[in-house]
Design an enzyme around this catalytic site. Structure first.
Site, PDB file in Angstrom:
ATOM      1  N   GLY B 299      -2.431  16.481 -45.870  1.00 21.71           N
ATOM      2  CA  GLY B 299      -1.366  16.274 -46.845  1.00 21.71           C
ATOM      3  C   GLY B 299      -1.670  15.136 -47.800  1.00 21.71           C
ATOM      4  O   GLY B 299      -2.839  14.802 -48.058  1.00 21.71           O
ATOM      5  N   SER B 300      -0.600  14.500 -48.269  1.00 26.85           N
ATOM      6  CA  SER B 300      -0.729  13.585 -49.407  1.00 26.85           C
ATOM      7  C   SER B 300      -1.518  12.309 -49.142  1.00 26.85           C
ATOM      8  O   SER B 300      -1.799  11.571 -50.090  1.00 26.85           O
ATOM      9  CB  SER B 300       0.653  13.230 -49.932  1.00 26.85           C
ATOM     10  OG  SER B 300       1.249  14.366 -50.492  1.00 26.85           O
ATOM     11  N   VAL B 301      -1.857  12.006 -47.889  1.00 25.38           N
ATOM     12  CA  VAL B 301      -2.730  10.840 -47.694  1.00 25.38           C
ATOM     13  C   VAL B 301      -4.063  11.059 -48.412  1.00 25.38           C
ATOM     14  O   VAL B 301      -4.769  10.107 -48.746  1.00 25.38           O
ATOM     15  CB  VAL B 301      -2.990  10.520 -46.190  1.00 25.38           C
ATOM     16  CG1 VAL B 301      -1.748  10.038 -45.504  1.00 25.38           C
ATOM     17  CG2 VAL B 301      -3.564  11.711 -45.476  1.00 25.38           C
ATOM     18  N   LYS B 303      -4.368  11.838 -51.323  1.00 28.76           N
ATOM     19  CA  LYS B 303      -4.275  11.316 -52.696  1.00 28.76           C
ATOM     20  C   LYS B 303      -5.007   9.980 -52.816  1.00 28.76           C
ATOM     21  O   LYS B 303      -5.408   9.576 -53.911  1.00 28.76           O
ATOM     22  CB  LYS B 303      -2.812  11.184 -53.109  1.00 28.76           C
ATOM     23  CG  LYS B 303      -2.160  12.535 -53.380  1.00 28.76           C
ATOM     24  CD  LYS B 303      -0.672  12.462 -53.556  1.00 28.76           C
ATOM     25  CE  LYS B 303      -0.085  13.871 -53.671  1.00 28.76           C
ATOM     26  NZ  LYS B 303       1.339  13.933 -53.373  1.00 28.76           N
TER      27      LYS B 303
END
Lengths: 128, 603
Positions: B299-301, B303
């Site tokens: 997921g967004s980690v 980013k």
């Protein structure tokens, strides 16, 4: 020198003194080797005994260390400290600098000072 | 005349029969000599001869004995310490970085019964005595031993106390064999990192397997092997992870704490866990190391990697802006949405703190597939994390086109951590390479004694510093998704990640993986002491106080904050004086686990 030679060349019951002296020296050497070996054997037995004792002690130390580690394992300490001492992880709000402590004491001594927060005594997590 | 003709040119070896005949004739000749003496009326000669013969025999025997004794006494070698067994085959003790015991070999005994030494009348008595002293012996095994008629194994793993108890029974036919046994005094603590061994041999999992040769060699030398973990940090991490997994009903969870400068793993926790001393009770799921051996869509980690690549290539800068007012549609892929926060245009830091999927996709597209590939490879995303742990699993890489390139749609999904699966260990390794100043170093379970390895540069120091600032901003910003990880005075930075889980035919609607990558303290120079905490909760469910949400901002982030709050003193990280200035603040004002409504819905 000639005198010594004469003495050594003398015969006792048909055997030269020099041969007798050599024989005696040989016997002495054999006996001394025997005595040394016997002494070394005795010391070796002592060393073996001490080494066995050390091994047994080391075994015991290892056992006690394992037992200590088992009894002080984190989950056990956490359970005991929570159950019997009502301890827990320290909150950031319970950490103060020495200067802040002094300031708090001064505030407490003022006549109109607000009552101090009723926080439970701080407990160090390091005790776990 | 001798029965053996010695004058014969051919001397065959005498047979036993011939020798016997020769001996009998010799004795008779002597006897006749005595008779001859008597016949010649000289009986004294007879007695003298007999005495002489006896004397000769005894003298010969004593000379033989003396010669043998002399030879043994003078020429035999003296063995110093003879009789003491060497501890061959013993595995070294495993210790944490502070010398606390993690695993050790202890003597253990197997119990045997030899029925041939037990009288039939005493068998019932022996059986009853054994069962009374050691009730865990299966009674039928004793009966089977008696029926077999030969020495049989009864039970293994007796402690020294149990052995003494059975030994003191004084029963004939009962004996023991010593076997070293691996003992894990901490039970379930650090079980996945420590691992376990075969009953009498090599390591099978964790450090026991990874460092097997080293442990054997150190054991022979009587030296311990020190691992990188700090038991205090490990205990705090496990406790908080367990509480979070139970609270959010996660079937499995993973967490890791790393020193970003040395690459040492200070703690590693996998939920559910097991007791290496009681493997039979462990389920296959519990034996699985969810940190190193299970791939998740993070997921967004991710980013963090995307923005680091964007900044480092110069494709974007902190002042770049992105239009996120409409869903992003690339080709025939599903439209990419953001959690609705009423955003229309975001700067790069806001893309990070608002966790904008659309913004991250734009960054990845600006960097381009080829360069993103190069950076992801440099962060170690495409290969198994190079740790000593054999459990370290290969990732599930993103889908590529026939030409081997990343499709723009796949690239956009990858920018926010969907479309590829990696292990938490890989995430931690990649993050470490950014937050230590930009150098990739493999993580290790060994305690480092010298300087950390040189590593290879993956991003510039400037990029590393900017990413540290972004991480901190995500925790301090009112709309930051990581607000609930804030810990007073420790300048925590972090990034949330909530990924939908893939199922048959697409992503599942209500199954997510929530994770949070935290770094602390973010304040200070790049070379200052700094630690990474990564928390992952698989399929968390809403719990009281989360307003019906189970995203990372409500689950993994506060867990990371609680962990950091507990481990900072052990790591020697001091709170900023400003956080401690107020005298005796109330506990509620600074609770790191307090839900923050501003981060509702943040991922």
């Amino acid at each position: 020198m000639i005198g010594l030679h004469t003495v050594l060349m003398r015969k006792v019951r048909g055997v030269r003194v020099v041969d007798l002296a050599g024989g005696a020296f040989l016997v002495l050497m054999v006996l001394s080797v025997y005595a040394s070996k016997a002494g070394a054997g005795a010391e070796g037995a002592k060393i073996a005994d001490t080494t066995r004792q050390i091994a047994a002690e080391e075994q015991q130390v290892r056992l006690l260390r394992a037992e200590h580690a088992y009894l002080t394992r984190p989950d056990n300490l956490r359970r005991l400290s929570t159950q019997y001492l009502n301890m827990g992880p320290i909150a950031a709000s319970h950490e103060v600098t020495p200067e802040a402590l002094l300031q708090a004491r001064q505030l407490a001594t003022l006549p109109a000072a607000a009552p101090p927060a009723t926080a439970p005594p701080a407990v160090a997590e390091g005790a776990r | 005349m001798s029965p053996i003709d010695l004058s014969s040119p051919y001397r065959a070896a005498p047979t036993a029969r011939q020798l016997w005949r020769w001996l009998v004739e010799f004795v008779w000749r002597i006897e006749h000599a005595f008779e001859r003496s008597r016949a010649k009326d000289r009986p004294t000669d007879d007695a003298r001869l007999r005495i002489f013969l006896l004397l000769a025999l005894f003298t010969l025997a004593f000379c033989g004995v003396a010669a043998s004794a002399g030879r043994v006494a003078v020429f035999a070698k003296t063995h110093v310490g003879a009789g003491v067994s060497e501890p061959n085959g013993v595995r070294a003790t495993l210790e944490d970085r502070n010398g606390l015991l993690l695993a050790t070999d202890l003597p253990s005994y197997d119990l045997y019964l030899d029925p041939r030494a037990v009288l039939a009348a005493h068998r019932a008595e022996t059986r009853d005595a054994l069962l009374e002293a050691l009730p865990r012996i299966p009674a039928e095994r004793i009966e089977a031993a008696f029926a077999s008629g030969r020495r049989s194994f009864l039970v293994g793993g007796l402690t020294m106390a149990e052995k003494a108890l059975v030994h003191d029974l004084g029963r004939p036919g009962v004996d023991f064999e010593e076997t070293p046994r691996r003992f894990y005094p901490l039970g379930t603590s650090a079980a996945h990192l420590i691992g376990y061994t075969q009953t009498r041999g090599a390591g099978l999992a964790g450090a026991e397997h990874a460092l097997d040769d080293e442990i054997q060699a150190a054991g022979a030398a009587g030296q311990p092997v020190q691992l990188s973990i700090d038991l205090r940090v490990q205990a705090a991490l496990e406790d908080e992870l367990d509480k979070a997994a139970v609270r959010f009903q996660s079937p499995d969870a993973a967490a890791i704490v790393v020193d970003v400068h040395t690459g040492e793993i200070l703690a590693m926790a996998s939920y559910p866990t097991f007791d290496p001393g009681n493997l039979r009770a462990a389920s296959p799921e519990a034996l699985k190391n969810h940190v190193a051996g299970v791939d998740y869509e993070a997921g967004s980690v991710f980013k963090v990697f995307t923005l680091a690549a964007g900044l480092d290539t110069g494709a974007v800068s902190p002042t770049s802006t992105f239009d996120v007012s409409h869903p992003l549609v690339i080709g025939s892929n599903h439209p990419i949405h953001d959690f609705d926060k009423g955003d229309s245009t975001l700067t790069l830091p806001e893309v990070f703190t608002h966790s904008s999927n659309i913004g991250a996709s734009h960054v990845a597209l600006a960097v381009g597939g080829e360069r993103m590939d190069r950076y992801m490879r440099a962060f170690g995303v495409y290969a198994a994390a190079p740790s000593e742990l054999a459990e370290s699993t290969r990732p599930l890489p993103p889908h590529r086109g026939p030409d081997g390139r990343l499709d723009p749609g796949v690239l956009a999904y990858m920018s926010f951590g969907q479309g590829l699966s990696v292990t938490p260990l890989q995430i931690a390794t990649g993050m470490t390479s950014i937050f230590n100043g930009g150098t990739y170093i493999p993580l290790t379970i060994r305690k480092r004694t010298g300087e950390a390895p040189a590593g290879r540069r993956v991003v510039s120091e400037k990029t590393a510093q900017t990413m540290l600032d972004f991480m901190r901003m995500n925790v301090t910003d009112p709309k930051g998704s990581g607000k609930s990880a804030e810990v007073p005075g420790l300048s925590v930075g972090g990034k949330t990640g909530t990924a939908q889980k893939a199922g048959v035919g697409g992503y599942k609607a209500n199954a997510r993986v929530a994770s949070f990558a935290a770094v602390f303290p973010t304040a200070g120079a790049l070379g200052d002491k700094r630690y990474l905490v990564y928390i992952l909760l698989d399929e968390p469910k809403p719990a009281p106080g989360t307003f019906g949400f189970a995203t990372a901002g409500f689950t993994a982030a506060p867990t990371a904050g609680a962990v950091i709050n507990r481990i900072a003193p052990f790591l020697g990280v001091k709170r900023a004086p400003a956080a401690l200035a107020a005298p005796l603040p109330t506990a509620a004002a600074a609770s790191p686990a307090a839900p923050v409504s501003a981060s509702m819905g943040a991922d």
